[in-house]
Design a protein around this motif. Structure first.
Motif, PDB file in Angstrom:
ATOM      1  N   ALA A 137       0.818  -1.219   0.000  1.00  0.00           N
ATOM      2  CA  ALA A 137       0.000   0.000   0.000  1.00  0.00           C
ATOM      3  C   ALA A 137       0.853   1.271   0.000  1.00  0.00           C
ATOM      4  CB  ALA A 137      -0.942   0.007   1.200  1.00  0.00           C
ATOM      5  N   GLY A 138       2.158   1.149   0.249  1.00  0.00           N
ATOM      6  CA  GLY A 138       3.027   2.323   0.256  1.00  0.00           C
ATOM      7  C   GLY A 138       3.855   2.407   1.528  1.00  0.00           C
ATOM      8  N   ASP A 139       4.335   3.611   1.790  1.00  0.00           N
ATOM      9  CA  ASP A 139       5.191   3.851   2.953  1.00  0.00           C
ATOM     10  C   ASP A 139       4.400   4.507   4.075  1.00  0.00           C
ATOM     11  OD1 ASP A 139       7.256   2.881   1.476  1.00  0.00           O
ATOM     12  OD2 ASP A 139       8.273   4.795   1.194  1.00  0.00           O
ATOM     13  N   HIS A 140       4.753   4.141   5.306  1.00  0.00           N
ATOM     14  CA  HIS A 140       4.148   4.727   6.508  1.00  0.00           C
ATOM     15  C   HIS A 140       5.303   5.154   7.412  1.00  0.00           C
ATOM     16  CE1 HIS A 140       1.096   5.214   9.670  1.00  0.00           C
ATOM     17  NE2 HIS A 140       2.064   4.826  10.480  1.00  0.00           N
ATOM     18  N   GLU A 141       5.432   6.472   7.654  1.00  0.00           N
ATOM     19  CA  GLU A 141       6.543   6.962   8.465  1.00  0.00           C
ATOM     20  C   GLU A 141       6.270   6.743   9.950  1.00  0.00           C
ATOM     21  OE1 GLU A 141       9.515  10.791   8.974  1.00  0.00           O
ATOM     22  OE2 GLU A 141       7.673  11.034   7.801  1.00  0.00           O
ATOM     23  N   LEU A 142       7.314   6.335  10.646  1.00  0.00           N
ATOM     24  CA  LEU A 142       7.247   6.133  12.097  1.00  0.00           C
ATOM     25  C   LEU A 142       8.096   7.183  12.799  1.00  0.00           C
ATOM     26  CD1 LEU A 142       7.756   2.269  12.489  1.00  0.00           C
ATOM     27  CD2 LEU A 142       5.632   3.544  12.708  1.00  0.00           C
ATOM     28  N   GLY A 143       7.609   7.711  13.898  1.00  0.00           N
ATOM     29  CA  GLY A 143       8.393   8.583  14.772  1.00  0.00           C
ATOM     30  C   GLY A 143       8.998   9.800  14.102  1.00  0.00           C
ATOM     31  N   SER A 144       8.228  10.494  13.291  1.00  0.00           N
ATOM     32  CA  SER A 144       8.754  11.673  12.587  1.00  0.00           C
ATOM     33  C   SER A 144       9.235  12.743  13.564  1.00  0.00           C
ATOM     34  CB  SER A 144       7.695  12.254  11.655  1.00  0.00           C
ATOM     35  OG  SER A 144       6.559  12.660  12.403  1.00  0.00           O
ATOM     36  N   PHE A 145       8.741  12.730  14.779  1.00  0.00           N
ATOM     37  CA  PHE A 145       9.084  13.731  15.790  1.00  0.00           C
ATOM     38  C   PHE A 145      10.305  13.347  16.628  1.00  0.00           C
ATOM     39  CE2 PHE A 145       5.479  11.076  17.005  1.00  0.00           C
ATOM     40  CZ  PHE A 145       6.048  10.321  18.018  1.00  0.00           C
ATOM     41  N   LEU A 146      10.877  12.169  16.404  1.00  0.00           N
ATOM     42  CA  LEU A 146      12.026  11.719  17.184  1.00  0.00           C
ATOM     43  C   LEU A 146      13.328  12.355  16.687  1.00  0.00           C
ATOM     44  CD1 LEU A 146      11.289   7.876  17.381  1.00  0.00           C
ATOM     45  CD2 LEU A 146      10.888   9.596  19.154  1.00  0.00           C
ATOM     46  N   ALA A 147      14.296  12.458  17.578  1.00  0.00           N
ATOM     47  CA  ALA A 147      15.632  12.922  17.207  1.00  0.00           C
ATOM     48  C   ALA A 147      16.333  11.814  16.418  1.00  0.00           C
ATOM     49  CB  ALA A 147      16.434  13.266  18.465  1.00  0.00           C
ATOM     50  N   ALA A 148      17.383  12.163  15.671  1.00  0.00           N
ATOM     51  CA  ALA A 148      18.091  11.196  14.826  1.00  0.00           C
ATOM     52  C   ALA A 148      18.614  10.002  15.639  1.00  0.00           C
ATOM     53  CB  ALA A 148      19.228  11.882  14.085  1.00  0.00           C
ATOM     54  N   SER A 149      19.174  10.261  16.810  1.00  0.00           N
ATOM     55  CA  SER A 149      19.705   9.161  17.627  1.00  0.00           C
ATOM     56  C   SER A 149      18.584   8.249  18.121  1.00  0.00           C
ATOM     57  CB  SER A 149      20.495   9.708  18.807  1.00  0.00           C
ATOM     58  OG  SER A 149      19.670  10.492  19.640  1.00  0.00           O
ATOM     59  N   GLU A 150      17.429   8.834  18.457  1.00  0.00           N
ATOM     60  CA  GLU A 150      16.290   8.031  18.912  1.00  0.00           C
ATOM     61  C   GLU A 150      15.739   7.184  17.769  1.00  0.00           C
ATOM     62  OE1 GLU A 150      13.971  11.341  20.256  1.00  0.00           O
ATOM     63  OE2 GLU A 150      14.479  10.966  22.362  1.00  0.00           O
ATOM     64  N   LYS A 151      15.703   7.764  16.553  1.00  0.00           N
ATOM     65  CA  LYS A 151      15.246   7.007  15.377  1.00  0.00           C
ATOM     66  C   LYS A 151      16.170   5.827  15.119  1.00  0.00           C
ATOM     67  CE  LYS A 151      13.039  10.850  13.022  1.00  0.00           C
ATOM     68  NZ  LYS A 151      13.054  11.747  11.869  1.00  0.00           N
ATOM     69  N   ALA A 152      17.475   6.053  15.203  1.00  0.00           N
ATOM     70  CA  ALA A 152      18.443   4.982  14.957  1.00  0.00           C
ATOM     71  C   ALA A 152      18.291   3.864  15.986  1.00  0.00           C
ATOM     72  CB  ALA A 152      19.858   5.543  14.981  1.00  0.00           C
ATOM     73  N   SER A 153      18.155   4.228  17.246  1.00  0.00           N
ATOM     74  CA  SER A 153      17.998   3.239  18.309  1.00  0.00           C
ATOM     75  C   SER A 153      16.716   2.438  18.121  1.00  0.00           C
ATOM     76  CB  SER A 153      17.994   3.941  19.659  1.00  0.00           C
ATOM     77  OG  SER A 153      17.751   3.031  20.694  1.00  0.00           O
ATOM     78  N   PHE A 154      15.611   3.122  17.842  1.00  0.00           N
ATOM     79  CA  PHE A 154      14.335   2.434  17.634  1.00  0.00           C
ATOM     80  C   PHE A 154      14.419   1.513  16.424  1.00  0.00           C
ATOM     81  CE2 PHE A 154      10.243   2.214  15.423  1.00  0.00           C
ATOM     82  CZ  PHE A 154       9.510   1.539  16.379  1.00  0.00           C
ATOM     83  N   ALA A 155      15.028   1.974  15.344  1.00  0.00           N
ATOM     84  CA  ALA A 155      15.126   1.170  14.122  1.00  0.00           C
ATOM     85  C   ALA A 155      15.900  -0.119  14.377  1.00  0.00           C
ATOM     86  CB  ALA A 155      15.778   1.969  13.006  1.00  0.00           C
ATOM     87  N   ARG A 156      16.977  -0.043  15.153  1.00  0.00           N
ATOM     88  CA  ARG A 156      17.760  -1.244  15.472  1.00  0.00           C
ATOM     89  C   ARG A 156      16.921  -2.264  16.237  1.00  0.00           C
ATOM     90  NH1 ARG A 156      21.860   2.182  16.395  1.00  0.00           N
ATOM     91  NH2 ARG A 156      21.368   2.369  18.606  1.00  0.00           N
ATOM     92  N   VAL A 157      16.280  -1.811  17.294  1.00  0.00           N
ATOM     93  CA  VAL A 157      15.511  -2.721  18.153  1.00  0.00           C
ATOM     94  C   VAL A 157      14.281  -3.257  17.418  1.00  0.00           C
ATOM     95  CG1 VAL A 157      14.191  -2.864  20.303  1.00  0.00           C
ATOM     96  CG2 VAL A 157      16.323  -1.590  20.244  1.00  0.00           C
ATOM     97  N   PHE A 158      13.571  -2.375  16.748  1.00  0.00           N
ATOM     98  CA  PHE A 158      12.359  -2.801  16.043  1.00  0.00           C
ATOM     99  C   PHE A 158      12.708  -3.700  14.859  1.00  0.00           C
ATOM    100  CE2 PHE A 158       9.017  -2.008  12.819  1.00  0.00           C
ATOM    101  CZ  PHE A 158       8.004  -2.680  13.467  1.00  0.00           C
ATOM    102  N   GLY A 159      13.788  -3.403  14.158  1.00  0.00           N
ATOM    103  CA  GLY A 159      14.208  -4.239  13.029  1.00  0.00           C
ATOM    104  C   GLY A 159      14.489  -5.656  13.465  1.00  0.00           C
TER     105      GLY A 159
END
Length: 167
Positions: A137-159
């Motif tokens: 269906a396309g792309d869905h952005e997660l955590g657009s309001f997070l800082a870059a370091s928080e996005k990286a940390s979340f992406a690692r754990v969630f991935g």
């Protein structure tokens, strides 16, 4: 394939999820801090305001008051925006993202974890700039309001959790 539904259609699952996270914007200034900040700005504006008033330039006092009011409205708007959040919940056969806006409006998006990919965008310095869930269906952005370091940390754990759900 993802399916968007209303908040009342949230899946009620008896099993514990494989992964659950609540993403919230950074809240650096609490209520007490806002009061202190606005009080300080008002006090600092009052000193030159009194000088201008004593010199007969009383309209300047009104403009200085407008500056304090603008600062108060900006902080209030900023505080309102920190009330939004996203909840990401992963089960073996279902992935749900519940986004709640600052006004309380909820939107739930469901995905099939086996058909969904985690996409991490990075800039030239390798800082994480965006996280997306991609399906047919396309792309869905997660955590657009997070800082870059928080996005990286979340992406690692969630991935890691998303890979485990596929196996």
């Amino acid at each position: 394939m993802s399916r968007r539904s209303d908040a009342n259609m949230i899946t009620k699952t008896q099993a514990d999820p494989l992964f659950a996270a609540k993403l919230t914007p950074h809240r650096s200034l609490g209520r007490r801090g806002r009061v202190i900040l606005i009080g300080s700005v008002a006090a600092m504006a009052a000193i030159p305001g009194l000088v201008f008033y004593s010199l007969g330039a009383w309209p300047i006092v009104g403009f200085m008051g407008l500056d304090v009011a603008a600062m108060w409205f900006a902080l209030r708007w900023s505080t309102r925006e920190t009330k939004r959040f996203e909840e990401v919940t992963l089960w073996p056969h279902r992935l749900e993202v519940r986004a709640v806006s600052a006004g309380g409006k909820q939107q739930v998006t469901a995905f099939d974890p086996h058909a969904t990919r985690l996409i991490v965008d990075r800039d030239y310095d390798e800082k994480t700039t965006a996280i997306y869930l991609r399906d047919t269906a396309g792309d869905h952005e997660l955590g657009s309001f997070l800082a870059a370091s928080e996005k990286a940390s979340f992406a690692r754990v969630f991935g890691t959790a998303l890979r485990k759900a596929r196996h």
